[in-house]
Motif scaffolding. Structure first.
Motif, PDB file in Angstrom:
ATOM      1  N   LEU A 145      67.073  13.959 -56.119  1.00 45.28           N
ATOM      2  CA  LEU A 145      68.018  13.161 -56.903  1.00 45.28           C
ATOM      3  C   LEU A 145      67.997  11.689 -56.478  1.00 45.28           C
ATOM      4  O   LEU A 145      68.159  10.790 -57.307  1.00 45.28           O
ATOM      5  CB  LEU A 145      69.432  13.736 -56.757  1.00 45.28           C
ATOM      6  N   LYS A 146      67.794  11.455 -55.202  1.00 49.22           N
ATOM      7  CA  LYS A 146      67.682  10.070 -54.724  1.00 49.22           C
ATOM      8  C   LYS A 146      66.424   9.411 -55.280  1.00 49.22           C
ATOM      9  O   LYS A 146      66.443   8.259 -55.713  1.00 49.22           O
ATOM     10  CB  LYS A 146      67.655  10.037 -53.190  1.00 49.22           C
ATOM     11  N   GLU A 147      65.339  10.158 -55.275  1.00 48.84           N
ATOM     12  CA  GLU A 147      64.059   9.618 -55.736  1.00 48.84           C
ATOM     13  C   GLU A 147      64.118   9.222 -57.213  1.00 48.84           C
ATOM     14  O   GLU A 147      63.576   8.187 -57.609  1.00 48.84           O
ATOM     15  CB  GLU A 147      62.963  10.663 -55.518  1.00 48.84           C
ATOM     16  N   TYR A 148      64.804  10.028 -58.017  1.00 45.59           N
ATOM     17  CA  TYR A 148      64.866   9.758 -59.449  1.00 45.59           C
ATOM     18  C   TYR A 148      66.063   8.887 -59.846  1.00 45.59           C
ATOM     19  O   TYR A 148      66.353   8.725 -61.028  1.00 45.59           O
ATOM     20  CB  TYR A 148      64.890  11.069 -60.233  1.00 45.59           C
ATOM     21  N   GLY A 149      66.779   8.336 -58.857  1.00 47.82           N
ATOM     22  CA  GLY A 149      67.847   7.378 -59.121  1.00 47.82           C
ATOM     23  C   GLY A 149      69.160   7.971 -59.580  1.00 47.82           C
ATOM     24  O   GLY A 149      70.089   7.234 -59.946  1.00 47.82           O
ATOM     25  N   ILE A 150      69.283   9.304 -59.555  1.00 48.24           N
ATOM     26  CA  ILE A 150      70.513   9.949 -60.026  1.00 48.24           C
ATOM     27  C   ILE A 150      71.654   9.717 -59.036  1.00 48.24           C
ATOM     28  O   ILE A 150      72.805   9.489 -59.427  1.00 48.24           O
ATOM     29  CB  ILE A 150      70.270  11.450 -60.248  1.00 48.24           C
ATOM     30  N   ILE A 151      71.343   9.759 -57.748  1.00 42.44           N
ATOM     31  CA  ILE A 151      72.366   9.495 -56.729  1.00 42.44           C
ATOM     32  C   ILE A 151      72.898   8.073 -56.868  1.00 42.44           C
ATOM     33  O   ILE A 151      74.113   7.832 -56.824  1.00 42.44           O
ATOM     34  CB  ILE A 151      71.798   9.708 -55.314  1.00 42.44           C
ATOM     35  N   SER A 152      72.019   7.119 -57.063  1.00 42.00           N
ATOM     36  CA  SER A 152      72.428   5.717 -57.198  1.00 42.00           C
ATOM     37  C   SER A 152      73.325   5.517 -58.419  1.00 42.00           C
ATOM     38  O   SER A 152      74.318   4.788 -58.370  1.00 42.00           O
ATOM     39  CB  SER A 152      71.198   4.811 -57.303  1.00 42.00           C
ATOM     40  N   ALA A 153      72.963   6.165 -59.537  1.00 44.62           N
ATOM     41  CA  ALA A 153      73.759   6.042 -60.763  1.00 44.62           C
ATOM     42  C   ALA A 153      75.153   6.632 -60.555  1.00 44.62           C
ATOM     43  O   ALA A 153      76.169   6.021 -60.941  1.00 44.62           O
ATOM     44  CB  ALA A 153      73.055   6.741 -61.920  1.00 44.62           C
ATOM     45  N   ALA A 154      75.227   7.817 -59.943  1.00 45.77           N
ATOM     46  CA  ALA A 154      76.524   8.442 -59.676  1.00 45.77           C
ATOM     47  C   ALA A 154      77.337   7.611 -58.688  1.00 45.77           C
ATOM     48  O   ALA A 154      78.560   7.489 -58.825  1.00 45.77           O
ATOM     49  CB  ALA A 154      76.318   9.859 -59.135  1.00 45.77           C
ATOM     50  N   ALA A 155      76.668   7.020 -57.700  1.00 45.68           N
ATOM     51  CA  ALA A 155      77.350   6.178 -56.716  1.00 45.68           C
ATOM     52  C   ALA A 155      77.936   4.930 -57.371  1.00 45.68           C
ATOM     53  O   ALA A 155      79.022   4.479 -56.994  1.00 45.68           O
ATOM     54  CB  ALA A 155      76.393   5.787 -55.595  1.00 45.68           C
ATOM     55  N   SER A 156      77.237   4.375 -58.348  1.00 44.34           N
ATOM     56  CA  SER A 156      77.738   3.192 -59.053  1.00 44.34           C
ATOM     57  C   SER A 156      79.018   3.522 -59.811  1.00 44.34           C
ATOM     58  O   SER A 156      79.976   2.740 -59.814  1.00 44.34           O
ATOM     59  CB  SER A 156      76.678   2.666 -60.029  1.00 44.34           C
ATOM     60  N   VAL A 157      79.041   4.692 -60.451  1.00 44.62           N
ATOM     61  CA  VAL A 157      80.249   5.130 -61.167  1.00 44.62           C
ATOM     62  C   VAL A 157      81.393   5.345 -60.188  1.00 44.62           C
ATOM     63  O   VAL A 157      82.524   4.904 -60.411  1.00 44.62           O
ATOM     64  CB  VAL A 157      79.963   6.428 -61.960  1.00 44.62           C
ATOM     65  N   PHE A 158      81.092   6.012 -59.061  1.00 44.37           N
ATOM     66  CA  PHE A 158      82.120   6.278 -58.048  1.00 44.37           C
ATOM     67  C   PHE A 158      82.654   4.981 -57.465  1.00 44.37           C
ATOM     68  O   PHE A 158      83.854   4.823 -57.249  1.00 44.37           O
ATOM     69  CB  PHE A 158      81.532   7.156 -56.943  1.00 44.37           C
ATOM     70  N   SER A 159      81.760   4.036 -57.221  1.00 45.19           N
ATOM     71  CA  SER A 159      82.166   2.732 -56.679  1.00 45.19           C
ATOM     72  C   SER A 159      83.071   1.999 -57.658  1.00 45.19           C
ATOM     73  O   SER A 159      84.055   1.368 -57.258  1.00 45.19           O
ATOM     74  CB  SER A 159      80.922   1.899 -56.369  1.00 45.19           C
ATOM     75  N   GLY A 160      82.753   2.093 -58.956  1.00 47.20           N
ATOM     76  CA  GLY A 160      83.588   1.442 -59.956  1.00 47.20           C
ATOM     77  C   GLY A 160      84.967   2.060 -60.072  1.00 47.20           C
ATOM     78  O   GLY A 160      85.954   1.366 -60.316  1.00 47.20           O
ATOM     79  N   LEU A 161      85.060   3.378 -59.870  1.00 44.48           N
ATOM     80  CA  LEU A 161      86.341   4.075 -59.977  1.00 44.48           C
ATOM     81  C   LEU A 161      87.223   3.857 -58.755  1.00 44.48           C
ATOM     82  O   LEU A 161      88.453   3.809 -58.864  1.00 44.48           O
ATOM     83  CB  LEU A 161      86.106   5.577 -60.181  1.00 44.48           C
ATOM     84  N   THR A 162      86.617   3.781 -57.582  1.00 44.32           N
ATOM     85  CA  THR A 162      87.389   3.738 -56.336  1.00 44.32           C
ATOM     86  C   THR A 162      87.466   2.354 -55.705  1.00 44.32           C
ATOM     87  O   THR A 162      88.352   2.104 -54.889  1.00 44.32           O
ATOM     88  CB  THR A 162      86.776   4.699 -55.309  1.00 44.32           C
ATOM     89  N   GLY A 163      86.520   1.473 -56.025  1.00 42.72           N
ATOM     90  CA  GLY A 163      86.492   0.162 -55.399  1.00 42.72           C
ATOM     91  C   GLY A 163      85.777   0.140 -54.069  1.00 42.72           C
ATOM     92  O   GLY A 163      85.746  -0.894 -53.394  1.00 42.72           O
ATOM     93  N   PHE A 164      85.180   1.276 -53.665  1.00 43.89           N
ATOM     94  CA  PHE A 164      84.429   1.318 -52.419  1.00 43.89           C
ATOM     95  C   PHE A 164      83.103   0.580 -52.581  1.00 43.89           C
ATOM     96  O   PHE A 164      82.578   0.431 -53.683  1.00 43.89           O
ATOM     97  CB  PHE A 164      84.171   2.761 -51.982  1.00 43.89           C
ATOM     98  N   SER A 165      82.552   0.159 -51.466  1.00 44.18           N
ATOM     99  CA  SER A 165      81.276  -0.563 -51.490  1.00 44.18           C
ATOM    100  C   SER A 165      80.151   0.383 -51.913  1.00 44.18           C
ATOM    101  O   SER A 165      80.260   1.607 -51.762  1.00 44.18           O
ATOM    102  CB  SER A 165      80.965  -1.128 -50.103  1.00 44.18           C
ATOM    103  N   PRO A 166      79.040  -0.162 -52.434  1.00 41.43           N
ATOM    104  CA  PRO A 166      77.893   0.673 -52.820  1.00 41.43           C
ATOM    105  C   PRO A 166      77.360   1.504 -51.652  1.00 41.43           C
ATOM    106  O   PRO A 166      76.894   2.631 -51.859  1.00 41.43           O
ATOM    107  CB  PRO A 166      76.858  -0.346 -53.299  1.00 41.43           C
ATOM    108  N   GLU A 167      77.418   0.956 -50.436  1.00 40.68           N
ATOM    109  CA  GLU A 167      76.916   1.691 -49.263  1.00 40.68           C
ATOM    110  C   GLU A 167      77.725   2.961 -49.035  1.00 40.68           C
ATOM    111  O   GLU A 167      77.161   4.042 -48.789  1.00 40.68           O
ATOM    112  CB  GLU A 167      76.975   0.806 -48.009  1.00 40.68           C
ATOM    113  N   ILE A 168      79.055   2.834 -49.115  1.00 39.29           N
ATOM    114  CA  ILE A 168      79.919   4.005 -48.923  1.00 39.29           C
ATOM    115  C   ILE A 168      79.698   5.014 -50.045  1.00 39.29           C
ATOM    116  O   ILE A 168      79.596   6.226 -49.815  1.00 39.29           O
ATOM    117  CB  ILE A 168      81.396   3.577 -48.856  1.00 39.29           C
ATOM    118  N   SER A 169      79.627   4.519 -51.276  1.00 35.63           N
ATOM    119  CA  SER A 169      79.451   5.408 -52.428  1.00 35.63           C
ATOM    120  C   SER A 169      78.124   6.147 -52.360  1.00 35.63           C
ATOM    121  O   SER A 169      78.042   7.339 -52.689  1.00 35.63           O
ATOM    122  CB  SER A 169      79.533   4.597 -53.725  1.00 35.63           C
TER     123      SER A 169
END
Length: 369
Positions: free
Chosen positions: A222-246
């Motif tokens: 999932l990391k290789e195909y960018g799915i983790i990054s996409a989900a992390a971006s959504v989570f970061s937008g919802l919670t306000g956490f940094s991309p690193e934490i997400s």
């Protein structure tokens, strides 16, 4: 229309499987590292925190000791939670034993005819807990310099479990008691019980470790195909956490044993960690499915864990200022960190949905009878 959906579903499955096979062939080093990481987490986190409790769980159900529980304790479970007498000790034990231990004990009770299929489905959703060994060793001991964080996680998750059990108690009370108990079974000698328990627990631990290792590879894909990054971006937008934490939190949602990758001493993460511990993660869901082996549905289990997760989040937010007041970090700073959390309305709706889905399941069981 149905045929089109089936063909579309089959094509999607083939595409996903093909992408996974291609990754395993093309990225052999990444797969090797993922497997190694999964095995390392099994050896350093899962087995030390769970194996002994799993042996104890098998011994408790196999020795007939639950049939010797005093009647007043059984009545407490029935009065407050609507649980059958021998299921109440399982409920209490499972909250401190580790994730699959409760499911394994409930499966044993169902297989022995002590509880019905519907009762087993509901109890599997509340007889659930990470256990203090895992919380301390993998979360609070790794991420926080203070033991208060571990206590806060345990209080929040246990309280959420109790609240969820109270909510589903009306549905459990509708079930008639079977009258059977483990005490009526032939009791084995101590050495035989220990041997059988060690073997059974070892087999279960092997299944869990294989599942964790598999999810380590899935996460790498999932990391290789960018799915983790996409989900992390959504989570970061919802919670306000940094991309690193997400980017560290999403893999933990897949497999909670990877939670050690989060930032140290970030108290703003505590409510989210409580919610994650209450839910257990996708890997734990598959572990539970492997343990019950299709004996009963996991639909109710999933809804109850989501409800407990939401409850754990808000319980943690309520008690954080009181439990952290003597810590070096100010409670006010913690409030600022989690201040962007969503409204409690979705949590309330989730609890209502829990009632609705169990009620519908009850109707379905009556129709089948």
């Amino acid at each position: 229309m149905k045929e089109i959906k089936e063909k579309g579903s089959m094509c999607l499955k083939i595409m996903i499987l093909g992408a996974a096979v291609y990754f395993c062939i093309a990225e052999a080093n990444a797969v090797k590292s993922a497997v190694k990481d999964g095995i390392d987490r099994c050896l350093t986190v899962v087995i030390p925190s769970l194996y002994a409790m799993m042996i104890a769980a098998v011994m408790i159900t196999g020795s007939g000791i639950l049939g010797c529980i005093p009647k007043f304790i059984k009545k407490l479970g029935r009065v407050f939670f609507g649980m059958p007498g021998e299921s109440f000790p399982v409920f209490v034990f499972s909250m401190f034993a580790g994730y699959p231990a409760g499911s394994k004990m409930i499966k044993e009770q169902y297989s022995s005819g002590i509880i019905s299929k519907r009762t087993a489905s509901v109890l599997c959703g509340v007889c659930f807990g990470a256990g203090p060994a895992f919380v301390t060793g993998c979360i609070s001991g790794e991420l926080y310099s203070s033991g208060i964080a571990g206590k806060l996680i345990m209080i929040s998750t246990v309280s959420a479990n109790i609240l969820t059990a109270l909510i589903v108690s009306p549905f459990l009370r509708k079930e008639e008691l079977s009258g059977k108990c483990f005490g009526s079974r032939t009791k084995l000698h101590g050495d035989v019980i220990l041997t059988k328990s060690v073997v059974s627990a070892g087999r279960t631990m092997a299944e869990l470790c294989f599942m964790i290792t598999a999810f380590s590879v899935i996460t790498a894909i999932l990391k290789e195909y960018g799915i983790i990054s996409a989900a992390a971006s959504v989570f970061s937008g919802l919670t306000g956490f940094s991309p690193e934490i997400s980017n560290a939190f999403i893999p933990a949602l897949l497999d909670i044993t990877t939670v050690r990758g989060l930032c140290d001493n970030n108290y703003a993460l505590l409510p989210w960690l409580c919610a994650l511990v209450s839910f257990g993660g996708i890997c734990v869901l598959f572990q539970t499915a492997a343990i019950i082996s299709g004996s009963f549905s996991l639909r109710i289990f999933l809804v109850l864990r989501l409800a407990a997760s939401a409850a754990s989040f808000w319980i943690c937010r309520l008690i954080m200022p009181f439990m952290l007041k003597d810590e070096t970090i100010a409670a006010a700073a913690v409030n600022v960190g989690v201040h962007s959390a969503p409204s409690p309305v979705p949590s309330v709706m989730l609890l209502l949905m829990t009632f609705m889905i169990i009620a519908e399941y009850d109707k379905l069981v009556k129709i089948q009878k």
